[in-house]
Design a protein around this motif. Sequence first.
Motif, PDB file in Angstrom:
ATOM      1  N   LEU B 140       0.739  -1.243   0.055  1.00 30.02           N
ATOM      2  CA  LEU B 140       0.011   0.008   0.020  1.00 30.02           C
ATOM      3  C   LEU B 140       0.764   1.077   0.037  1.00 30.02           C
ATOM      4  CD1 LEU B 140      -2.673  -1.256   2.666  1.00 30.02           C
ATOM      5  CD2 LEU B 140      -2.753  -1.449   0.162  1.00 30.02           C
ATOM      6  N   ASP B 143      -3.152   4.301  -0.052  1.00 28.63           N
ATOM      7  CA  ASP B 143      -4.298   3.373   0.198  1.00 28.63           C
ATOM      8  C   ASP B 143      -4.511   3.228   1.832  1.00 28.63           C
ATOM      9  OD1 ASP B 143      -2.605   2.291  -1.868  1.00 28.63           O
ATOM     10  OD2 ASP B 143      -4.181   1.043  -2.593  1.00 28.63           O
ATOM     11  N   LYS B 167      -3.258  -3.075  -4.981  1.00 32.58           N
ATOM     12  CA  LYS B 167      -3.159  -1.637  -4.434  1.00 32.58           C
ATOM     13  C   LYS B 167      -3.537  -0.350  -5.513  1.00 32.58           C
ATOM     14  CE  LYS B 167      -0.040   1.066  -4.235  1.00 32.58           C
ATOM     15  NZ  LYS B 167       0.433   2.243  -4.997  1.00 32.58           N
ATOM     16  N   ALA B 169      -4.469   3.726  -5.169  1.00 36.00           N
ATOM     17  CA  ALA B 169      -5.704   4.882  -4.624  1.00 36.00           C
ATOM     18  C   ALA B 169      -5.430   5.998  -5.449  1.00 36.00           C
ATOM     19  CB  ALA B 169      -5.314   5.175  -3.433  1.00 36.00           C
ATOM     20  N   ASP B 255     -11.572   3.063  -2.138  1.00 38.85           N
ATOM     21  CA  ASP B 255     -10.682   3.520  -1.538  1.00 38.85           C
ATOM     22  C   ASP B 255      -9.613   4.464  -2.121  1.00 38.85           C
ATOM     23  OD1 ASP B 255      -9.009   3.398   0.730  1.00 38.85           O
ATOM     24  OD2 ASP B 255      -7.512   2.121   0.147  1.00 38.85           O
TER      25      ASP B 255
END
Lengths: 383, 383
Positions: B140, B143, B167, B169, B255
């Motif tokens: 991550l 995230d 992952k 974001a 997310d």
Amino acid sequence: MLPKGFYSLGKNIGIKDTTKDFAVIYSNIPCHSAAVFTLNNFPGAPIIVGKEHIKNGILQAIVINSKNSNVATGEEGVKNALEICKAVANSLKINFEDVLPSSTGVIGVPLPIDKILNACKTIKSELKEGNLEEVAEAILTTDKKKKISYKVINQNGKTGVIYGIAKGAGMIEPNMATMLCYILTDINIKTSDLKSILKSAVDKSFNCLTIDSDTSTSDTVVVMSNGTSIELEEPEFEEYLTEICIDLTKQIAMDAEGATKLIELKVSGATNLVQAKKIGKSILNSPLVKTAIYGGDPNWGRFIMAIGKVFDEKIPFENISLKLNGLEIKNADQSTKHKMSNYLKENSKIFLDVNLGMGEFSSIFWGCDLTEEYIKENAYYTT
Amino acid sequence: MLPKGFYSLGKNIGIKDTTKDFAVIYSNIPCHSAAVFTLNNFPGAPIIVGKEHIKNGILQAIVINSKNSNVATGEEGVKNALEICKAVANSLKINFEDVLPSSTGVIGVPLPIDKILNACKTIKSELKEGNLEEVAEAILTTDKKKKISYKVINQNGKTGVIYGIAKGAGMIEPNMATMLCYILTDINIKTSDLKSILKSAVDKSFNCLTIDSDTSTSDTVVVMSNGTSIELEEPEFEEYLTEICIDLTKQIAMDAEGATKLIELKVSGATNLVQAKKIGKSILNSPLVKTAIYGGDPNWGRFIMAIGKVFDEKIPFENISLKLNGLEIKNADQSTKHKMSNYLKENSKIFLDVNLGMGEFSSIFWGCDLTEEYIKENAYYTT
């Protein structure tokens, strides 16, 4: 200084609130005119009517309301735009086909047509000579500042004026035109094709601007020349017109919704202008580039990402030069990053140079940063 | 439930801060594998190396670091990615060409190669069977949540598992792949072309996602099959794989940086899938649509604007139907606007249906709203 022979008014007629929302520009003689409009596939009703009215190259008045764009309002919307032209023509005793209608504001809400028709009745008596600042104010929506740019040209003791007014703060990635822009001149332009001159000026100015990648349904740029002052050759007029359009473009970028910084991006070393434009727009539309510039984050990799995501324009990484106000930032070390960050934080005009190292073409583009204020303004616009 | 035969670790090695930033996935036998990577013209060094290593369709390990993407790091970056593969291979006593390297994080900063090579030395002893949640955590960056999706398939008393980790974001408009996604399975897939199956699944999932229109330089999706459990025919496996990819796509959208709402957009009535995708992406990338959904603003005209700004796909306005959770919102009256606003404000999953009334094709796309938090996260990312 104002162009001779133009009269105008700007006032509140209660379309949404108590700020000015209605304006009329009138020339005491018919004007040699040209206009360019949005390429959005759902142009507003005023644009449908305006395209008809500009066909013969003659306009004598423009009627504008803000706070409601008369877009996506169907046949009723077109009928309303026409009725407004007729009411204006009636009050001014001119041909209704010489009136160009313009509206800007929320999409998809019927015009408060009675209020507007009512306001048209008294136009003649309320017009004041010049008075164009009032118009510049009445056409604003989320804009914070009036946008005016003018040029006075002296010729053998006589003067001619080109005077431009614009509005626009969001839903801006003009394509062939920008939000609303009116350019008035008393100069007699020695041309048989005013529209080409306007297109050329717009291509170098408004069409190089992007605020948020969203092309408005109301984009309009109009030029009206009454030919009562000096006479200018085509190239000279085009040069002045382009200067004014670029100045207004920068004013729009600076006053963009939530913006704190104007970005002037020069893309050079391109193989052609199409390549320059694709790369320029990709950089200026990238939320990650825009937020980095806002925050003063020396994250040069984001510029590389934005160049690289134009999949069909393969530029070798080694070829590229990235300069921020003259400072090379590709592969920046800590000291360069520090300078980069300071420059971004301390300036409200950011100069970025991207050389693609591919060819000889270059072009300049304008944009702005992306901030929390943009979100706030647009999350609650109609309510 | 985890796929059999996979071992992993996830830990902190101090690349940026004290959160987990290093992970290894290892299969005790070589895996039938496939991968798709970013189309960004400046792919990261791990992608350059990974493309070579996946060529023979065999992988046995993946080594991943977060907090630094090893992108735009030149020849040194490629050399580093290769050295990492060799160090992993050395510790695990496998072929270095069966190791796929992955990195995610800031662009344009050299990897702290010594820290990584040092961490590689002890891999063998630190691997735990399964343990994939730790990997999901270690990959991550911005995230907030781990993204895991799996499917257990029962067949004559035996079970097979497909397990996906992802992952991502921000900097997300995947093209052929998304940020990082690893799919592990013990199922023996009866196919000669695992890559086509993966591509097809990715086209219906990650390639229909956009967070901010910015295509990452690190996008990677890998599938590894050790074939030790049940055997599945191609179409059945593809169906499960697609389900997992769609589930992970939605988890990424939910997310996304600053996002408060997942938008699921169905574009139907299109003349072809290319048209559906152009319109779908235009809507989900429009800052004005995204902010209206964030603010619960019943501004349906913005959807029309976003459809209309796809200049080369002319859709008659009358043809279009816009539905929000089944409610027609085109030409919405006050009561409909009220319902629209309530729906937007009260729900974190927004279902939007756009029917173009042109043809028989339809496709689903995912995106999210645009909020002040996105700006905050991205204005100060590297600092």
